[in-house]
Design a protein around this motif. Structure first.
Motif, short mmCIF file in Angstrom:
data_model
loop_
_atom_site.label_atom_id
_atom_site.label_comp_id
_atom_site.label_asym_id
_atom_site.label_seq_id
_atom_site.Cartn_x
_atom_site.Cartn_y
_atom_site.Cartn_z
N UNK A 107 1.62 -7.11 -10.97
CA UNK A 107 1.46 -8.33 -10.16
C UNK A 107 1.22 -9.55 -11.03
N UNK A 108 0.71 -9.33 -12.24
CA UNK A 108 0.45 -10.46 -13.14
C UNK A 108 1.70 -10.91 -13.88
N UNK A 109 2.77 -10.16 -13.77
CA UNK A 109 4.01 -10.52 -14.47
C UNK A 109 4.80 -11.52 -13.64
N UNK A 110 5.19 -12.62 -14.25
CA UNK A 110 5.93 -13.65 -13.53
C UNK A 110 7.30 -13.16 -13.07
N UNK A 111 7.86 -12.18 -13.80
CA UNK A 111 9.19 -11.69 -13.45
C UNK A 111 9.18 -10.87 -12.16
N UNK A 112 7.99 -10.41 -11.75
CA UNK A 112 7.89 -9.60 -10.54
C UNK A 112 7.55 -10.44 -9.32
N UNK A 113 6.83 -11.54 -9.52
CA UNK A 113 6.33 -12.34 -8.42
C UNK A 113 7.45 -12.87 -7.54
N UNK A 114 7.27 -12.69 -6.23
CA UNK A 114 8.26 -13.16 -5.27
C UNK A 114 9.39 -12.19 -4.99
N UNK A 115 9.40 -11.04 -5.66
CA UNK A 115 10.47 -10.07 -5.47
C UNK A 115 10.05 -9.01 -4.45
N UNK A 116 11.00 -8.14 -4.11
CA UNK A 116 10.69 -7.04 -3.21
C UNK A 116 9.61 -6.13 -3.80
N UNK A 117 9.62 -5.94 -5.13
CA UNK A 117 8.63 -5.11 -5.79
C UNK A 117 7.24 -5.72 -5.63
N UNK A 118 7.16 -7.04 -5.73
CA UNK A 118 5.89 -7.74 -5.56
C UNK A 118 5.35 -7.51 -4.14
N UNK A 119 6.23 -7.60 -3.15
CA UNK A 119 5.83 -7.40 -1.76
C UNK A 119 5.33 -5.97 -1.54
N UNK A 120 6.04 -5.00 -2.10
CA UNK A 120 5.63 -3.61 -1.96
C UNK A 120 4.25 -3.37 -2.56
N UNK A 121 4.04 -3.91 -3.76
CA UNK A 121 2.76 -3.72 -4.42
C UNK A 121 1.62 -4.31 -3.62
N UNK B 203 3.05 3.18 -7.74
CA UNK B 203 2.72 2.02 -8.57
C UNK B 203 3.31 2.19 -9.98
N UNK B 204 3.22 3.41 -10.49
CA UNK B 204 3.78 3.70 -11.83
C UNK B 204 5.28 3.52 -11.83
N UNK B 205 5.94 3.95 -10.76
CA UNK B 205 7.38 3.84 -10.67
C UNK B 205 7.82 2.38 -10.58
N UNK B 206 7.10 1.60 -9.79
CA UNK B 206 7.42 0.17 -9.68
C UNK B 206 7.21 -0.51 -11.03
N UNK B 207 6.19 -0.09 -11.76
CA UNK B 207 5.96 -0.64 -13.09
C UNK B 207 7.15 -0.36 -14.00
N UNK B 208 7.69 0.84 -13.90
CA UNK B 208 8.89 1.19 -14.68
C UNK B 208 10.08 0.33 -14.29
N UNK B 209 10.24 0.12 -12.97
CA UNK B 209 11.38 -0.66 -12.50
C UNK B 209 11.29 -2.11 -12.97
N UNK B 210 10.06 -2.59 -13.19
CA UNK B 210 9.88 -3.99 -13.58
C UNK B 210 9.97 -4.22 -15.08
N UNK B 211 10.05 -3.13 -15.86
CA UNK B 211 10.15 -3.28 -17.30
C UNK B 211 11.60 -3.42 -17.72
N UNK B 212 11.85 -4.03 -18.88
CA UNK B 212 13.23 -4.15 -19.35
C UNK B 212 13.89 -2.78 -19.45
N UNK B 213 15.21 -2.76 -19.24
CA UNK B 213 15.95 -1.50 -19.20
C UNK B 213 15.77 -0.68 -20.46
N UNK B 214 15.73 -1.35 -21.61
CA UNK B 214 15.62 -0.62 -22.87
C UNK B 214 14.28 0.08 -23.04
N UNK B 215 13.25 -0.42 -22.30
CA UNK B 215 11.93 0.15 -22.46
C UNK B 215 11.62 1.24 -21.45
#
Length: 244
Positions: A172-186, A101-113
């Motif tokens: 899961x609450x982030x709109x940028x994740x919803x509908x993606x493969x990461x969303x499905x995994x979570x 879950x922590x790793x997916x959170x990292x993948x969903x954050x902007x690259x600079x962060x």
């Protein structure tokens, strides 16, 4: 007897009904763990996104941990020579899911962060959670009083679940994740995390005088529920592989 409690292995092997139910549960989660790990490796090989390679690697580790839990569980039933490390393997399984879950959170954050993966693994919180697994492992091998191991495993599982759920639900609450493969995994791994963690957590009720036979019956229900949730995650990995 250990600290006034019978060893779980003796309780299961000495009860024909429990032996059958636990054997089925261990085989189920073991087989599904192997399939999950294989599908994760196949997805890693087929994926063209290098940034997702670490996700598939962690997923393969989750599958290996589930498979080991099932195999060790079966071996503990059929032979008294098998070390009692089943709790440790299950805790490792739950911890890997939480770190996932922590790793997916990292993948969903902007690259600079994003932080480097090795730095993430060295975070004080991650190190502390990992030390819980090590402590339970050493406690089981050294034959530490059963109550101490049960308490440490149960509290550790609660901490792992809270850590994983906090990261998972936030993403899961982030709109940028919803509908993606990461969303499905979570969405498919959060139930696996919850059901897997309930196995050691439910054992804490023995401290209030609940019959240990009842605890064992409830635990196997959660083992089978975790295996069922893992089965649906297997299907999603297979579907994702077909799209790659």
């Amino acid at each position: 007897m250990i600290g006034g409690w019978e060893v779980s292995l003796q309780e299961i092997a000495g009860n024909p009904n429990l032996t059958f139910i636990y054997f089925v549960g261990f085989v189920l989660i073991g087989v599904l763990g192997v399939r999950f790990g294989v599908y994760a490796l196949w997805n890693r090989r087929a994926s063209q996104l290098p940034s997702q390679a670490s996700i598939w690697t962690y997923l393969a580790g989750v599958g290996v941990a589930a498979a080991l839990y099932g195999i060790i569980g079966v071996l503990q039933i059929v032979t008294p020579a098998m070390p009692a490390i089943r709790r440790t393997v299950l805790l490792g399984f739950v911890l890997l899911l939480a770190l996932m879950m922590r790793l997916i959170a990292r993948q969903a954050t902007p690259t600079d962060d994003r932080t480097d993966e090795t730095d993430t693994l060295r975070e004080p919180t991650v190190l502390a959670l990992s030390l819980v697994v090590v402590a339970v492992f050493l406690g089981e091998l050294a034959g530490v009083e059963e109550r101490t191991v049960v308490a440490l495993a149960g509290v550790g599982a609660v901490a792992f679940t809270a850590y994983g759920y906090w990261h998972g639900r936030t993403q899961l609450s982030r709109s940028m994740v919803q509908g993606t493969m990461l969303d499905t995994l979570l969405r498919h791994l959060l139930p696996v995390l919850a059901f897997g963690a309930f196995v050691p957590v439910i054992e804490l009720v023995v401290f209030v005088g609940i019959d240990r036979a009842i605890v064992l019956h409830v635990q196997i229900v959660f083992v089978i529920m975790a295996a069922t949730a893992l089965m649906t995650a297997n299907i999603k990995l297979r579907q994702n592989l077909a799209r790659l």
